[in-house]
Write a protein that holds these residues in place. Structure first.
Motif, PDB file in Angstrom:
ATOM      1  N   LEU A  39       0.824  -1.214   0.000  1.00 21.84           N
ATOM      2  CA  LEU A  39       0.000   0.000   0.000  1.00 21.84           C
ATOM      3  C   LEU A  39       0.856   1.262   0.000  1.00 21.84           C
ATOM      4  O   LEU A  39       0.338   2.359   0.173  1.00 21.84           O
ATOM      5  CB  LEU A  39      -0.949  -0.001   1.204  1.00 21.84           C
ATOM      6  CG  LEU A  39      -2.030  -1.068   1.161  1.00 21.84           C
ATOM      7  CD1 LEU A  39      -2.785  -1.119   2.482  1.00 21.84           C
ATOM      8  CD2 LEU A  39      -2.992  -0.805   0.013  1.00 21.84           C
ATOM      9  N   VAL A  47      -7.650   5.298  -0.538  1.00 23.36           N
ATOM     10  CA  VAL A  47      -7.819   3.932  -1.040  1.00 23.36           C
ATOM     11  C   VAL A  47      -9.278   3.710  -1.413  1.00 23.36           C
ATOM     12  O   VAL A  47     -10.175   4.397  -0.919  1.00 23.36           O
ATOM     13  CB  VAL A  47      -7.383   2.861  -0.001  1.00 23.36           C
ATOM     14  CG1 VAL A  47      -5.892   2.933   0.279  1.00 23.36           C
ATOM     15  CG2 VAL A  47      -8.171   2.975   1.296  1.00 23.36           C
ATOM     16  N   GLY A  49     -12.053   0.302  -2.120  1.00 19.61           N
ATOM     17  CA  GLY A  49     -12.189  -1.136  -1.973  1.00 19.61           C
ATOM     18  C   GLY A  49     -13.574  -1.509  -1.515  1.00 19.61           C
ATOM     19  O   GLY A  49     -14.562  -0.861  -1.881  1.00 19.61           O
ATOM     20  N   LEU A  70      -6.872   1.572   8.411  1.00 27.17           N
ATOM     21  CA  LEU A  70      -7.876   1.980   7.434  1.00 27.17           C
ATOM     22  C   LEU A  70      -8.992   2.685   8.189  1.00 27.17           C
ATOM     23  O   LEU A  70      -9.563   2.123   9.134  1.00 27.17           O
ATOM     24  CB  LEU A  70      -8.440   0.752   6.713  1.00 27.17           C
ATOM     25  CG  LEU A  70      -9.657   0.965   5.827  1.00 27.17           C
ATOM     26  CD1 LEU A  70      -9.297   1.798   4.598  1.00 27.17           C
ATOM     27  CD2 LEU A  70     -10.244  -0.382   5.405  1.00 27.17           C
ATOM     28  N   ILE A  92      -8.847  -4.012  -0.657  1.00 31.04           N
ATOM     29  CA  ILE A  92      -8.375  -2.722  -1.152  1.00 31.04           C
ATOM     30  C   ILE A  92      -7.937  -2.941  -2.594  1.00 31.04           C
ATOM     31  O   ILE A  92      -7.038  -3.741  -2.861  1.00 31.04           O
ATOM     32  CB  ILE A  92      -7.257  -2.151  -0.278  1.00 31.04           C
ATOM     33  CG1 ILE A  92      -7.771  -1.918   1.140  1.00 31.04           C
ATOM     34  CG2 ILE A  92      -6.709  -0.855  -0.895  1.00 31.04           C
ATOM     35  CD1 ILE A  92      -6.737  -1.440   2.127  1.00 31.04           C
TER      36      ILE A  92
END
Length: 98
Positions: A39, A47, A49, A70, A92
């Motif tokens: 990442l 991000v 996802g 996250l 993700i």
């Protein structure tokens, strides 16, 4: 695929409060250590996802002690049918703004 041609990152993680002593505020899920480099390392990034199959756009950020967290918003919790304290399935798929 993630930036740099890396496959999507999938993990199961417990949703917790950022400051667990207060038991309120920002909800997060710690990204397993083996995925941090994929990442982009210990830095804040956008991000995209899914949580329990529901799509999201969020951020990852350093969480101290070599951890990456996250951010899990109320909207993400609702869409993923999860609450703080639950284990959830995360994926993700992209890092950085498109």
């Amino acid at each position: 695929m993630l930036t740099g041609g890396v496959d999507a990152i999938r993990f199961t993680g417990r949703i917790r409060w950022w400051n667990e002593e207060k038991g309120a505020g920002l909800a997060v899920a710690d990204v397993p250590a083996e995925h941090i480099q994929g990442l982009g390392g210990l830095r804040q990034q956008h991000v995209e996802g899914s949580i329990n199959g529901a799509d999201f756009a969020s951020n990852v950020m350093p969480a101290g002690g070599g951890r990456l967290a996250l951010s899990v918003s109320k909207a993400m919790l609702g869409a993923g049918r999860a609450v703080v304290g639950d284990e959830a399935d995360f994926e993700i798929r992209s890092v950085g703004r498109r």
